[in-house]
Design an enzyme around this catalytic site. Structure first.
Site, PDB file in Angstrom:
ATOM      1  NE  ARG A 240      34.361  49.991  35.620  1.00 12.45           N
ATOM      2  CZ  ARG A 240      33.570  49.330  35.442  1.00 12.45           C
ATOM      3  NH1 ARG A 240      33.668  48.074  35.794  1.00 12.45           N
ATOM      4  NH2 ARG A 240      32.476  49.771  34.660  1.00 12.45           N
ATOM      5  CD  GLU A 269      40.123  45.471  31.808  1.00 14.49           C
ATOM      6  OE1 GLU A 269      39.299  45.440  30.886  1.00 14.49           O
ATOM      7  OE2 GLU A 269      39.832  45.500  33.172  1.00 14.49           O
ATOM      8  CG  HIS A 288      36.542  43.639  32.293  1.00 18.54           C
ATOM      9  ND1 HIS A 288      37.120  44.934  32.269  1.00 18.54           N
ATOM     10  CD2 HIS A 288      35.176  43.776  32.781  1.00 18.54           C
ATOM     11  CE1 HIS A 288      36.135  45.752  32.797  1.00 18.54           C
ATOM     12  NE2 HIS A 288      35.102  44.974  33.130  1.00 18.54           N
TER      13      HIS A 288
END
Length: 322
Positions: A240, A269, A288
């Site tokens: 994270r 994001e 990601h």
């Protein structure tokens, strides 16, 4: 009169949601619509989802805070991939009568991606591949040997233990630290227990984060921590973004405090097109992708269909509670 419920499947970037599972058991009761692009603002999310009863989320791609939940009057069921999603306000969902369910998933894909970043960085694969494709230098870098190096793991949970096993297969030394890690657990996995975070950072050639984001881990790694690392060290974060002070990391990479970073998670994001992280030469970055594999998607959407079926029968499963 059409009594079908309406279901929105968000952030289906690869347009594979409807082919990753058998949705046919729902078709006579549920109208399904997929959204392939990131919606962006909360206002856009609220506007687009006004007429939906069920919303399916892919992890934390689209946050669902109280502001969003409270302005979706038809929302009855919210489903997220995985059994944890920090971007959903579970208390607000409960207060507004929205059931939240999760799915199972595999920890193998994020483990594999972490090693892809480590190997890509250590052998300068992007630099060498780009040079080969553009007919430039034939060999211009020296790779980092993994054998005999030290991998420092911040976290020795499910993914951390798999990381350790793979590192040991490469002949690496493995040390680990977290607030709750005991010497006994570390020894059980053939890992050296680090008494302090600082000790781990100073000793590691590669540092990889495998912790859950929470009050105790937010900004766990900042300017002081980067200063404690070797100047030759590689830093990996597929966990994270909030665990790391992003400005401190950028500064450490730009000034050569550390040698490089492999990153899969970001504070914002999708990453803005002009973000500095897109340009740093010593960063290997992916958008990601940790959990993004065919096998994981098949689990996610199979369980999504099951969750909707059980919700319709009045007996919801895999519920996430505040």
């Amino acid at each position: 009169m059409d009594t079908k419920l309406r279901c929105a499947v968000l952030d289906d970037y690869q347009n594979v949601a409807l082919t990753s599972a058998d949705w046919s058991p729902l078709m006579d009761r549920v109208e399904i619509q997929t959204f392939n692009n990131y919606m962006g603002s909360e206002e856009k999310v609220i506007q687009e989802l006004q007429n939906f009863d069920i919303v399916v989320l892919m992890r934390e791609r689209t946050p669902f805070p109280e502001k969003v939940i409270s302005q979706l009057p038809r929302l009855k069921l919210l489903i997220t991939s995985g059994m944890r999603n920090a971007s959903i306000d579970l208390r607000a969902a409960e207060q507004h009568g929205v059931i939240v369910c999760g799915t199972e998933g595999s920890s193998n894909p994020p483990t594999e991606l972490t090693w892809a970043l480590i190997l890509g960085l250590s052998r300068q694969l992007v630099t060498e591949n780009n040079a080969l494709r553009s007919n430039r230098n034939w060999q211009s870098t020296l790779g980092l040997d993994l054998h005999g190096r030290t991998l420092g793991l911040l976290g020795l949970g499910k993914i951390g233990t798999r990381m350790a096993e793979i590192a040991q297969a490469f002949g690496m030394n493995v040390i680990a630290w977290s607030e709750n890690l005991t010497p006994e657990k570390a020894e059980k996995h053939g890992v050296i227990w680090s008494k302090t975070k600082e000790q781990l950072l100073a000793q590691s050639d590669i540092v990889s984060i495998h912790l859950v984001l929470g009050d105790r881990t937010r900004n766990l790694i900042g300017q002081a921590e980067f200063q404690q690392m070797k100047s030759s060290a590689l830093f990996i974060n597929t966990s994270r973004a909030g665990i790391v002070d992003q400005e401190a990391m950028v500064e450490a990479l730009q000034s050569g405090v550390i040698a490089g970073a492999g990153l899969d998670v970001y504070e914002q994001e999708p990453l803005p097109v002009n973000h500095v992280m897109r340009t740093l030469p010593n960063v290997l970055a992916t958008p990601h992708l940790g959990y993004v594999t065919r096998g994981n998607y098949e689990i996610y959407y199979k369980h999504t269909v099951e969750n909707i079926e059980m919700f319709l029968s009045g007996t919801p499963i895999r519920q996430l509670l505040p």
